[in-house]
Design a protein around this motif. Structure first.
Motif, short mmCIF file in Angstrom:
data_model
loop_
_atom_site.label_atom_id
_atom_site.label_comp_id
_atom_site.label_asym_id
_atom_site.label_seq_id
_atom_site.Cartn_x
_atom_site.Cartn_y
_atom_site.Cartn_z
N LEU A 229 55.73 -10.96 -51.48
CA LEU A 229 55.93 -11.46 -50.12
C LEU A 229 57.28 -12.17 -50.06
CD1 LEU A 229 54.59 -11.85 -47.29
CD2 LEU A 229 53.90 -14.12 -48.10
N SER A 230 58.18 -11.63 -49.23
CA SER A 230 59.50 -12.24 -49.05
C SER A 230 59.50 -13.07 -47.77
CB SER A 230 60.58 -11.15 -48.95
OG SER A 230 60.60 -10.36 -50.13
N LEU A 231 60.10 -14.25 -47.82
CA LEU A 231 60.14 -15.18 -46.69
C LEU A 231 61.59 -15.47 -46.33
CD1 LEU A 231 57.53 -17.64 -48.22
CD2 LEU A 231 57.06 -15.98 -46.41
N THR A 232 61.95 -15.27 -45.06
CA THR A 232 63.32 -15.52 -44.62
C THR A 232 63.32 -16.42 -43.39
OG1 THR A 232 63.95 -13.29 -45.38
CG2 THR A 232 65.50 -14.44 -43.94
N GLN A 284 60.89 -14.71 -40.77
CA GLN A 284 60.58 -13.30 -41.00
C GLN A 284 59.91 -13.16 -42.36
OE1 GLN A 284 64.26 -11.10 -40.64
NE2 GLN A 284 64.00 -10.79 -38.44
N VAL A 285 58.93 -12.28 -42.45
CA VAL A 285 58.26 -12.03 -43.72
C VAL A 285 58.21 -10.53 -43.97
CG1 VAL A 285 56.86 -14.12 -43.49
CG2 VAL A 285 55.93 -11.92 -42.76
N LYS A 286 58.20 -10.18 -45.24
CA LYS A 286 58.08 -8.77 -45.63
C LYS A 286 57.10 -8.67 -46.78
CE LYS A 286 60.65 -4.76 -47.37
NZ LYS A 286 61.98 -4.27 -47.83
N LEU A 287 56.07 -7.87 -46.59
CA LEU A 287 55.06 -7.61 -47.61
C LEU A 287 55.37 -6.26 -48.26
CD1 LEU A 287 52.25 -8.50 -48.83
CD2 LEU A 287 51.23 -6.99 -47.10
N ALA A 288 55.40 -6.23 -49.59
CA ALA A 288 55.64 -4.98 -50.32
C ALA A 288 54.55 -4.79 -51.36
CB ALA A 288 57.01 -5.00 -50.98
N TRP A 289 54.13 -3.54 -51.59
CA TRP A 289 53.07 -3.26 -52.56
C TRP A 289 53.12 -1.80 -52.97
CZ3 TRP A 289 52.57 -3.09 -47.38
CH2 TRP A 289 51.90 -2.01 -46.82
N TYR A 298 55.41 0.55 -50.67
CA TYR A 298 55.17 0.44 -49.23
C TYR A 298 55.55 -0.96 -48.78
CZ TYR A 298 52.43 4.71 -49.80
OH TYR A 298 52.03 5.99 -50.09
N SER A 299 55.86 -1.10 -47.50
CA SER A 299 56.22 -2.42 -46.99
C SER A 299 55.75 -2.58 -45.55
CB SER A 299 57.73 -2.65 -47.08
OG SER A 299 58.44 -1.77 -46.24
N LEU A 300 55.62 -3.84 -45.16
CA LEU A 300 55.18 -4.21 -43.82
C LEU A 300 55.88 -5.52 -43.47
CD1 LEU A 300 53.12 -3.49 -41.53
CD2 LEU A 300 51.48 -4.96 -42.73
N SER A 301 56.44 -5.61 -42.27
CA SER A 301 57.19 -6.80 -41.88
C SER A 301 56.55 -7.48 -40.69
CB SER A 301 58.64 -6.42 -41.53
OG SER A 301 59.31 -5.90 -42.65
N GLY A 302 56.83 -8.76 -40.55
CA GLY A 302 56.34 -9.54 -39.42
C GLY A 302 57.28 -10.71 -39.16
#
Length: 421
Positions: A229-232, A284-289, A298-302
């Protein structure tokens, strides 16, 4: 493929115009559901069992039952190996397909105890058994069970954890189970963290079959691994804290537990929001798995958007109860970690005091079954530090804090899990 859902929920849905504030934000990740008709990936399990002298009696009896239970749950397409260790390491069952379960069960029934604890060498052998048939489309895991200290061969926790991490990077994860009051909980937790698996503290050997059930159900329910999980923060906002106790990647992303069917992940971040004049995105967040069947990432952003209102309107935006509850649970995990630090200095009074403060916080929360369970767990743990066996109290505190940081109940594994198969 079905994707997880990603929600960002702030403690308050709006901020006051022209005023900076600290805002807790819940990042909720709901793993995707899986159709029952979809066949799960095959398992490639390496069971590693301590059979040192201290495992004699009830411990080895229940360990045999737990291994037998694991064998009975396997499909013919699954692989299993069994490594035994005391002073020496023995491959009791070389990696094999689970096509003749009766033969495997007969071998398990004849396991007997020995002498010392060559934990690292036993784990290495279990890892080699899994690695011989390593398949990135399978679920490859070593499960190690011990009741004692590593006292033969490599015994340095940092070196062992480094080896576990190296095997994880090659695709084999590690779960550890510690039984009783004499094992090294710092070592077994470090191995589980480094190995992207699970850590279990087991008070009584009769819990072993139930714990094995929890581990297997979680493994077959895995729909995503190598989760990050990336946090910006945006517009001058800053990330002041992450309440979960999670490791980071070299790039600074949070390393999350595996995505498992029916087990949401709740990550709470503490954001310092500057004074805003109008509604804006502040995070902004980005989930990768990766999925077990694919090597593709795969990734999903919010993003989190905050409305801005006049200060006198803030009373119209009460605190979100779900965020409040998750903050309280994670602060309860931190109280356990603080209690451990006090205990390691020999300050048992300070340890109990830290836990009592956590009880006060939980008692002030709106009533819910989850909060009630955790309040009872903290109160029982406080009593353990005050009057119980100190070694067990430390192990319970570490295990409970580990679970809470990973979005589980503090007693994870001690109740029957929901079937994931």
């Amino acid at each position: 493929m079905n994707q997880p859902t990603l929600s960002l929920i702030p403690m308050y849905a709006a901020v006051a115009a022209g005023r900076s504030m600290t805002l807790d934000v819940l990042v909720k990740i709901m793993p995707p559901t899986v159709e029952r008709s979809v066949q799960r990936p095959p398992l490639n399990l390496g069971l590693v069992l301590d059979r040192s002298g201290s495992m004699s009696g009830a411990k080895i009896d229940y360990a045999r039952q737990a291994v037998a239970y694991a064998i009975e749950q396997l499909l013919p397409s699954d692989r299993l190996s069994l490594t035994l260790f005391d002073t020496q390491v023995k491959t009791e069952i070389p990696s094999t397909l689970a096509t003749d379960k009766q033969k495997l069960l007969d071998i398990v029934r004849h396991i007997r105890t020995g002498s010392s604890t060559a934990l690292h060498a036993g784990w290495v052998n279990g890892g080699m058994q899994v690695s011989q048939y390593l398949n990135p489309e399978h679920l490859n895991r070593v499960v190690l069970l011990s009741d004692g200290l590593a006292n033969v061969g490599e015994t340095r926790p940092d070196a062992i954890a480094r080896d576990v991490h190296g095997l994880m990077e090659r695709g084999v994860t590690t779960t550890t189970l510690g039984v009783g009051a004499d094992y090294d909980e710092d070592l077994l937790e470090a191995m589980a963290r480094s190995g992207d698996g699970n850590f279990f503290h087991i008070d009584s050997p009769d819990q072993l079959p139930e714990i094995f059930d929890t581990e297997l159900q979680g493994l077959v329910g895995t729909v995503g691994h190598s989760v990050e999980l990336s946090l910006t923060p945006l517009l001058g906002a800053t990330l002041s804290d992450v309440l979960n106790d999670l490791a980071k990647t070299p790039a600074g992303a949070l390393k999350l537990p595996n995505l498992t069917v029916g087990s949401p992940l709740n990550i709470v971040v503490r954001l310092r929001v500057p004074a805003l004049a109008e509604g804006s995105q502040v995070l902004q967040v980005k989930l990768a798995w990766q999925t077990p069947q694919q090597t593709e990432v795969y990734s999903l952003s919010g993003a989190l958007h905050l409305d801005v209102v006049n200060p006198e309107q803030m009373s119209d935006f009460p605190a979100n109860l779900d965020v409040e509850a998750q903050v309280a649970l994670l602060m309860a995990a931190r109280a356990r970690q603080e209690a451990i630090r006090f205990a390691d200095r020999g300050d048992w009074v300070g340890a109990a005091s830290a836990l009592r403060e956590s009880s006060v916080m939980l008692s002030a929360m709106p009533a819910s079954p989850e909060i009630a369970d955790e309040l009872a767990a903290v109160q029982e743990l406080t009593s353990d530090f005050e009057t119980g066996e100190k070694s067990l109290a430390r192990k319970r505190a570490k295990y409970q804090a580990y679970n809470l940081s990973r979005s589980r109940s503090s007693g994870y594994g001690k109740q029957p899990p929901n079937p994931a198969r």
